[in-house]
Design a protein around this motif. Structure first.
Motif, PDB file in Angstrom:
ATOM      1  N   ALA A 293       0.825  -1.209   0.000  1.00  0.00           N
ATOM      2  CA  ALA A 293       0.000   0.000   0.000  1.00  0.00           C
ATOM      3  C   ALA A 293       0.858   1.258   0.000  1.00  0.00           C
ATOM      4  O   ALA A 293       0.641   2.181  -0.798  1.00  0.00           O
ATOM      5  CB  ALA A 293      -0.929  -0.027   1.218  1.00  0.00           C
TER       6      ALA A 293
ATOM      7  N   SER B 106       3.363   1.332  -3.349  1.00  0.00           N
ATOM      8  CA  SER B 106       2.633   1.535  -4.605  1.00  0.00           C
ATOM      9  C   SER B 106       2.074   2.950  -4.671  1.00  0.00           C
ATOM     10  O   SER B 106       2.101   3.597  -5.729  1.00  0.00           O
ATOM     11  CB  SER B 106       1.511   0.505  -4.755  1.00  0.00           C
ATOM     12  OG  SER B 106       0.515   0.675  -3.759  1.00  0.00           O
ATOM     13  N   ARG B 107       1.604   3.451  -3.539  1.00  0.00           N
ATOM     14  CA  ARG B 107       1.055   4.814  -3.545  1.00  0.00           C
ATOM     15  C   ARG B 107       2.161   5.848  -3.741  1.00  0.00           C
ATOM     16  O   ARG B 107       1.983   6.823  -4.483  1.00  0.00           O
ATOM     17  CB  ARG B 107       0.306   5.073  -2.243  1.00  0.00           C
ATOM     18  CG  ARG B 107      -0.485   6.374  -2.260  1.00  0.00           C
ATOM     19  CD  ARG B 107      -1.387   6.492  -1.057  1.00  0.00           C
ATOM     20  NE  ARG B 107      -2.259   7.657  -1.154  1.00  0.00           N
ATOM     21  CZ  ARG B 107      -3.139   8.000  -0.221  1.00  0.00           C
ATOM     22  NH1 ARG B 107      -3.268   7.254   0.871  1.00  0.00           N
ATOM     23  NH2 ARG B 107      -3.886   9.071  -0.380  1.00  0.00           N
ATOM     24  N   SER B 108       3.307   5.645  -3.093  1.00  0.00           N
ATOM     25  CA  SER B 108       4.397   6.602  -3.255  1.00  0.00           C
ATOM     26  C   SER B 108       4.925   6.621  -4.679  1.00  0.00           C
ATOM     27  O   SER B 108       5.439   7.641  -5.143  1.00  0.00           O
ATOM     28  CB  SER B 108       5.529   6.277  -2.280  1.00  0.00           C
ATOM     29  OG  SER B 108       6.209   5.098  -2.663  1.00  0.00           O
TER      30      SER B 108
ATOM     31  N   GLY C 205       2.917   6.023  -7.258  1.00  0.00           N
ATOM     32  CA  GLY C 205       1.807   6.390  -8.130  1.00  0.00           C
ATOM     33  C   GLY C 205       1.201   5.234  -8.894  1.00  0.00           C
ATOM     34  O   GLY C 205       0.713   5.413 -10.017  1.00  0.00           O
TER      35      GLY C 205
ATOM     36  N   PRO D 267      -1.667   2.054  -8.914  1.00  0.00           N
ATOM     37  CA  PRO D 267      -2.857   1.526  -8.241  1.00  0.00           C
ATOM     38  C   PRO D 267      -2.621   0.117  -7.715  1.00  0.00           C
ATOM     39  O   PRO D 267      -1.795  -0.635  -8.242  1.00  0.00           O
ATOM     40  CB  PRO D 267      -3.925   1.548  -9.336  1.00  0.00           C
ATOM     41  CG  PRO D 267      -3.172   1.531 -10.618  1.00  0.00           C
ATOM     42  CD  PRO D 267      -1.875   2.251 -10.358  1.00  0.00           C
TER      43      PRO D 267
ATOM     44  N   TRP E 147      -8.175   2.623   2.478  1.00  0.00           N
ATOM     45  CA  TRP E 147      -7.094   2.921   1.532  1.00  0.00           C
ATOM     46  C   TRP E 147      -7.616   2.837   0.092  1.00  0.00           C
ATOM     47  O   TRP E 147      -8.480   2.014  -0.216  1.00  0.00           O
ATOM     48  CB  TRP E 147      -5.966   1.913   1.733  1.00  0.00           C
ATOM     49  CG  TRP E 147      -4.626   2.362   1.201  1.00  0.00           C
ATOM     50  CD1 TRP E 147      -4.104   2.086  -0.030  1.00  0.00           C
ATOM     51  CD2 TRP E 147      -3.654   3.134   1.882  1.00  0.00           C
ATOM     52  NE1 TRP E 147      -2.852   2.645  -0.149  1.00  0.00           N
ATOM     53  CE2 TRP E 147      -2.553   3.311   1.022  1.00  0.00           C
ATOM     54  CE3 TRP E 147      -3.592   3.720   3.158  1.00  0.00           C
ATOM     55  CZ2 TRP E 147      -1.412   4.016   1.368  1.00  0.00           C
ATOM     56  CZ3 TRP E 147      -2.454   4.433   3.517  1.00  0.00           C
ATOM     57  CH2 TRP E 147      -1.383   4.580   2.620  1.00  0.00           C
ATOM     58  N   PRO E 148      -7.077   3.671  -0.822  1.00  0.00           N
ATOM     59  CA  PRO E 148      -7.492   3.581  -2.224  1.00  0.00           C
ATOM     60  C   PRO E 148      -6.932   2.323  -2.881  1.00  0.00           C
ATOM     61  O   PRO E 148      -5.768   2.285  -3.314  1.00  0.00           O
ATOM     62  CB  PRO E 148      -6.906   4.857  -2.841  1.00  0.00           C
ATOM     63  CG  PRO E 148      -5.763   5.230  -1.948  1.00  0.00           C
ATOM     64  CD  PRO E 148      -6.151   4.799  -0.574  1.00  0.00           C
ATOM     65  N   LEU E 149      -7.749   1.275  -2.941  1.00  0.00           N
ATOM     66  CA  LEU E 149      -7.335   0.002  -3.525  1.00  0.00           C
ATOM     67  C   LEU E 149      -8.568  -0.773  -3.957  1.00  0.00           C
ATOM     68  O   LEU E 149      -9.700  -0.419  -3.619  1.00  0.00           O
ATOM     69  CB  LEU E 149      -6.494  -0.811  -2.528  1.00  0.00           C
ATOM     70  CG  LEU E 149      -7.074  -1.117  -1.138  1.00  0.00           C
ATOM     71  CD1 LEU E 149      -8.053  -2.292  -1.138  1.00  0.00           C
ATOM     72  CD2 LEU E 149      -5.951  -1.420  -0.138  1.00  0.00           C
TER      73      LEU E 149
END
Length: 358
Positions: A99, A102-104, A106, A108, A130-132
């Motif tokens: 999480a 992958s977010r750092s 950019g 998905p 969390w955006p997933l």
């Protein structure tokens, strides 16, 4: 997402259980559907071995725990090298590093949930906020996640995939192996494949087999697997020659054709009954416990019988019923491959890619 999506699937567990099998099967199917698939795996693990000849690119790393510096470095390196359209994860110890990194970077994230375990507060927050994209492997597991506080709209179901080409009826193996076991066509062989663990109902099944054998001496049991209670089970079945304890067999696939019926008698919830699906693909009927996600893994009253979990008398009677009615047994077996086709890995891969594209 591009027309030919680039995926990075992370799973560095070294074992070879159901979660690992799911990753191997679906990643291979995704590649065969045209996706560019990369996998970050344990260099000596079962996943790496199984994917050695698959049309995927392997990268190597290890997460011993969620804060493993070496695993974090390997993950960040793989993401920067692959530049994936999606990062995918299957193991809970890797959820948080996936999480955050992958977010750092950019990218998905999609996560699979396989186990019906109590969620830690931090994991529940992650899966809820969390955006997933979150996928459960059965409707049963989706409901369990919702009961633990994950919002219903957050959890999607993607069925457990099966590579049908690997599971076919093998009449040669049936003839050869039954002869090696000293069985004739008149004998009725019940099979068990998996962990020899009390929660799997193995001792209840052993009692049901003994009771059925006392009524019909043609009833035998084939035990494939091993595990926590192996020594206890072997001692329990000592001097009972109608029990054939072979331990782990690799591959197990031909043995489904040797059986007359597969039994999955779990008394604790399974999130799915993959062995039921494998048996049906090989045209072998199923006896499954009404427990957890097992009812989703076969067609009750069409390719097998759904039985009360832990009720020895019901299991005994079902075994005797099928042993006495080979026509019904054959009908159940013939219906199995059609049900298994709903779980074809190619179909599941197509549906997964379509879902990610939405």
């Amino acid at each position: 997402m591009t027309a030919a999506p680039r995926l990075l699937w992370v799973g560095t567990n070294p074992g070879g259980g159901g979660t690992e099998t799911h990753m191997v099967t679906l990643s291979r199917a995704l590649a065969e559907r045209g996706a560019e698939v990369h996998c970050l795996v344990h260099p000596q693990g079962r996943i790496a071995q199984a994917l050695e000849t698959a049309p995927v690119t392997r990268h190597f790393g290890v997460f011993r725990n969620s804060a493993d510096p070496g695993g974090i470095r390997a993950l960040r390196r793989a993401i920067r090298m692959v530049q994936p359209d999606w990062v995918i994860g299957s193991f809970s110890k890797e959820y948080w590093p996936l999480a955050l990194i992958s977010r750092s970077e950019g990218r998905p994230l999609a996560l699979f949930r396989h186990m019906d375990l109590r969620l830690k507060p931090s994991t529940r927050w992650l899966l809820s906020r969390w955006p997933l994209r979150l996928f459960a492997i059965s409707a049963y597991l989706r409901e369990r996640l919702i009961l633990q506080g994950v919002p219903a709209e957050r959890v999607e179901v993607l069925a457990n995939p099966l590579r049908l080409a690997d599971f076919q009826r093998d009449c040669t193996a049936r003839t050869r192996q039954r002869a090696a076991l000293g069985l004739t066509d008149e004998d009725f062989l019940v099979g068990f494949v998996g962990a020899w663990h009390r929660g799997k109902g193995v001792f209840m099944l052993a009692d049901a087999i003994d009771a059925a054998h006392a009524t019909d001496a043609r009833v035998h049991e084939l035990w494939l697997g091993g595990g926590t209670h192996e020594a206890e089970l072997r001692a329990y079945l000592e001097d009972k020659p109608w029990h054939h304890l072979l331990g782990w067999q690799d591959p197990a696939t031909p043995w489904y054709s040797v059986m007359d019926v597969l039994a999955l008698p779990s008394i604790e919830p399974d999130t799915f009954g993959r062995v039921c699906l494998e048996a049906q693909a090989c045209a072998t009927p199923v006896l499954g416990a009404a427990m957890g996600g097992i009812p989703e893994s076969f067609a009750a009253d069409r390719s097998g019988l759904l039985l009360p979990a832990g009720n020895m008398a019901c299991w005994r009677d079902a075994i005797l019923r099928l042993a006495a009615d080979r026509h019904l047994c054959a009908e159940f077996g013939a219906a199995g491959p059609e049900y298994a086709r709903h779980f074809d890995a190619g179909i599941i891969a197509r549906n997964f890619l379509a879902t990610l594209a939405r």
